[in-house]
Design a protein around this motif. Sequence first.
Motif, mmCIF file in Angstrom:
data_model
loop_
_atom_site.group_PDB
_atom_site.id
_atom_site.type_symbol
_atom_site.label_atom_id
_atom_site.label_comp_id
_atom_site.label_asym_id
_atom_site.label_seq_id
_atom_site.Cartn_x
_atom_site.Cartn_y
_atom_site.Cartn_z
ATOM 1 N N PHE A 235 10.420 -7.176 1.315
ATOM 2 C CA PHE A 235 10.827 -6.533 0.068
ATOM 3 C C PHE A 235 9.633 -5.851 -0.608
ATOM 4 C CE2 PHE A 235 14.904 -8.528 0.381
ATOM 5 C CZ PHE A 235 15.725 -7.857 -0.504
ATOM 6 N N LYS A 236 8.486 -6.508 -0.597
ATOM 7 C CA LYS A 236 7.303 -5.937 -1.242
ATOM 8 C C LYS A 236 6.881 -4.638 -0.563
ATOM 9 C CE LYS A 236 5.322 -10.212 -3.112
ATOM 10 N NZ LYS A 236 4.215 -11.197 -3.010
ATOM 11 N N GLN A 237 6.853 -4.663 0.756
ATOM 12 C CA GLN A 237 6.445 -3.466 1.478
ATOM 13 C C GLN A 237 7.465 -2.342 1.317
ATOM 14 O OE1 GLN A 237 3.409 -2.991 3.154
ATOM 15 N NE2 GLN A 237 4.201 -0.898 2.919
ATOM 16 N N THR A 238 8.750 -2.714 1.358
ATOM 17 C CA THR A 238 9.797 -1.717 1.158
ATOM 18 C C THR A 238 9.691 -1.089 -0.224
ATOM 19 O OG1 THR A 238 11.307 -2.892 2.649
ATOM 20 C CG2 THR A 238 12.285 -1.312 1.123
ATOM 21 N N ALA A 239 9.439 -1.922 -1.240
ATOM 22 C CA ALA A 239 9.314 -1.423 -2.608
ATOM 23 C C ALA A 239 8.165 -0.430 -2.711
ATOM 24 C CB ALA A 239 9.107 -2.578 -3.573
ATOM 25 N N GLN A 240 7.053 -0.762 -2.102
ATOM 26 C CA GLN A 240 5.890 0.127 -2.146
ATOM 27 C C GLN A 240 6.214 1.475 -1.506
ATOM 28 O OE1 GLN A 240 2.871 -1.144 -3.558
ATOM 29 N NE2 GLN A 240 2.228 0.991 -3.585
ATOM 30 N N ASP A 241 6.843 1.430 -0.335
ATOM 31 C CA ASP A 241 7.163 2.656 0.398
ATOM 32 C C ASP A 241 8.269 3.463 -0.274
ATOM 33 O OD1 ASP A 241 5.286 1.828 2.247
ATOM 34 O OD2 ASP A 241 6.765 0.987 3.629
ATOM 35 N N LEU B 176 9.347 3.307 -3.615
ATOM 36 C CA LEU B 176 9.159 3.722 -5.003
ATOM 37 C C LEU B 176 8.146 4.838 -5.172
ATOM 38 C CD1 LEU B 176 9.252 0.192 -6.655
ATOM 39 C CD2 LEU B 176 10.961 1.991 -6.911
ATOM 40 N N LYS B 177 7.186 4.947 -4.274
ATOM 41 C CA LYS B 177 6.157 5.996 -4.424
ATOM 42 C C LYS B 177 6.762 7.404 -4.448
ATOM 43 C CE LYS B 177 1.896 7.580 -4.529
ATOM 44 N NZ LYS B 177 2.119 9.012 -4.444
ATOM 45 N N PRO B 178 7.578 7.793 -3.473
ATOM 46 C CA PRO B 178 8.176 9.142 -3.534
ATOM 47 C C PRO B 178 9.132 9.311 -4.707
ATOM 48 C CG PRO B 178 9.052 7.898 -1.662
ATOM 49 C CD PRO B 178 7.898 7.127 -2.189
ATOM 50 N N LYS B 179 9.799 8.235 -5.113
ATOM 51 C CA LYS B 179 10.681 8.314 -6.284
ATOM 52 C C LYS B 179 9.867 8.616 -7.543
ATOM 53 C CE LYS B 179 14.836 7.422 -4.678
ATOM 54 N NZ LYS B 179 15.975 8.349 -4.863
ATOM 55 N N LEU B 180 8.744 7.908 -7.700
ATOM 56 C CA LEU B 180 7.886 8.156 -8.849
ATOM 57 C C LEU B 180 7.372 9.585 -8.851
ATOM 58 C CD1 LEU B 180 5.596 5.013 -9.373
ATOM 59 C CD2 LEU B 180 7.108 6.066 -11.052
ATOM 60 N N ASP B 181 6.940 10.062 -7.697
ATOM 61 C CA ASP B 181 6.414 11.422 -7.606
ATOM 62 C C ASP B 181 7.484 12.451 -7.978
ATOM 63 O OD1 ASP B 181 4.027 10.359 -6.783
ATOM 64 O OD2 ASP B 181 4.360 10.725 -4.651
ATOM 65 N N PHE B 182 8.696 12.230 -7.477
ATOM 66 C CA PHE B 182 9.788 13.176 -7.737
ATOM 67 C C PHE B 182 10.118 13.247 -9.227
ATOM 68 C CE2 PHE B 182 14.341 13.788 -8.483
ATOM 69 C CZ PHE B 182 14.521 15.064 -7.950
ATOM 70 N N TYR B 183 10.339 12.083 -9.843
ATOM 71 C CA TYR B 183 10.756 12.084 -11.242
ATOM 72 C C TYR B 183 9.598 12.429 -12.182
ATOM 73 C CZ TYR B 183 15.427 10.367 -10.200
ATOM 74 O OH TYR B 183 16.725 10.253 -9.733
ATOM 75 N N ALA B 184 8.376 12.106 -11.797
ATOM 76 C CA ALA B 184 7.227 12.463 -12.634
ATOM 77 C C ALA B 184 7.099 13.979 -12.732
ATOM 78 C CB ALA B 184 5.952 11.855 -12.052
ATOM 79 N N GLU B 185 7.290 14.655 -11.604
ATOM 80 C CA GLU B 185 7.243 16.113 -11.621
ATOM 81 C C GLU B 185 8.395 16.687 -12.433
ATOM 82 O OE1 GLU B 185 7.186 19.921 -8.510
ATOM 83 O OE2 GLU B 185 7.305 17.860 -7.748
ATOM 84 N N GLN B 186 9.591 16.074 -12.281
ATOM 85 C CA GLN B 186 10.761 16.545 -13.013
ATOM 86 C C GLN B 186 10.582 16.373 -14.516
ATOM 87 O OE1 GLN B 186 14.812 14.373 -13.391
ATOM 88 N NE2 GLN B 186 15.086 15.729 -11.638
ATOM 89 N N MET B 187 9.922 15.298 -14.922
ATOM 90 C CA MET B 187 9.764 14.984 -16.342
ATOM 91 C C MET B 187 8.491 15.583 -16.931
ATOM 92 S SD MET B 187 10.997 10.995 -16.067
ATOM 93 C CE MET B 187 10.867 10.604 -17.820
ATOM 94 N N GLY B 188 7.645 16.140 -16.096
ATOM 95 C CA GLY B 188 6.422 16.749 -16.584
ATOM 96 C C GLY B 188 5.385 15.740 -17.030
#
Length: 258
Positions: free
Chosen positions: A149-155, A157-169
């Motif tokens: 679960f820990k490794q899956t979360a790391q893998d 969540l990273k692209p999710k964070l990148d996607f929404y961070a760019e969307q939210m500025g």
Amino acid sequence: MFNMRLPSFTATEDFPKSYQVGEHTLPLVLSARRKSIAIKQRKGGFVLEVPHKISAKQLQSVLMQNHNWLLKRVAQLVENALPKFNGVEGETFEFLGEQKTLSWQFSEGVEQNGFHIDAGLNRIVFHFPIHQKELECRHYCCQSLEQFFKQTAQDYLKPKLDFYAEQMGVSYRSLTVKGYKSRWGSCYSDGRIQFNWRLMQAPKWVIDYVVVHELAHLVHANHSKDFWELVELHYPKTKQAKQVIRQHGRNWIDFLQF
């Protein structure tokens, strides 16, 4: 906790040291800060915290009057304290919103423990040497699932964070996966964002909400009206996601809590 407040008495030498509730002996702990009686969970069991200014007679009267409530409350706390998942064959758990089943396979050709995911049958198969003890199997299952679960979360969540961070500025500094006991994530003013690896039990669209929620704290370090408007702007299914978390969050949090 009892709702009634107790009159002020000074505890005497004959003050009881414990109170029996069904099969459970609850030690009595005097507290200078308490104005009412409460059951508290501590390592090794439960205790009754009581105001330090109370007579033995008054305490006994209050406890007897609320004995049935105490029985129900202790039973509830004991049930909640029991591990919800023990790593035994046939048990189920949730992963990205889908139910998975544990399967054990023993073989003489297997020299060390291992596992693989059978996506077609929605199960995770653990492989053990033929003479492996059950307790060792369970321990390996729980330990392996937590790491998975820990490794899956790391893998994941990273692209999710990148996607929404760019969307939210917005921009964040780092991502860390942790094992929280009461929250799904946290965001610090310096840009550090942390997530609970147990979040990987939730459906993907609910996880997206938590990601947006934490990123929004880079703009609003609170839960003000402006904060929620920002979250809903970038994630319209916010209310639905919060409802799912309210319904299932307790079970997700309890997963592999020992």
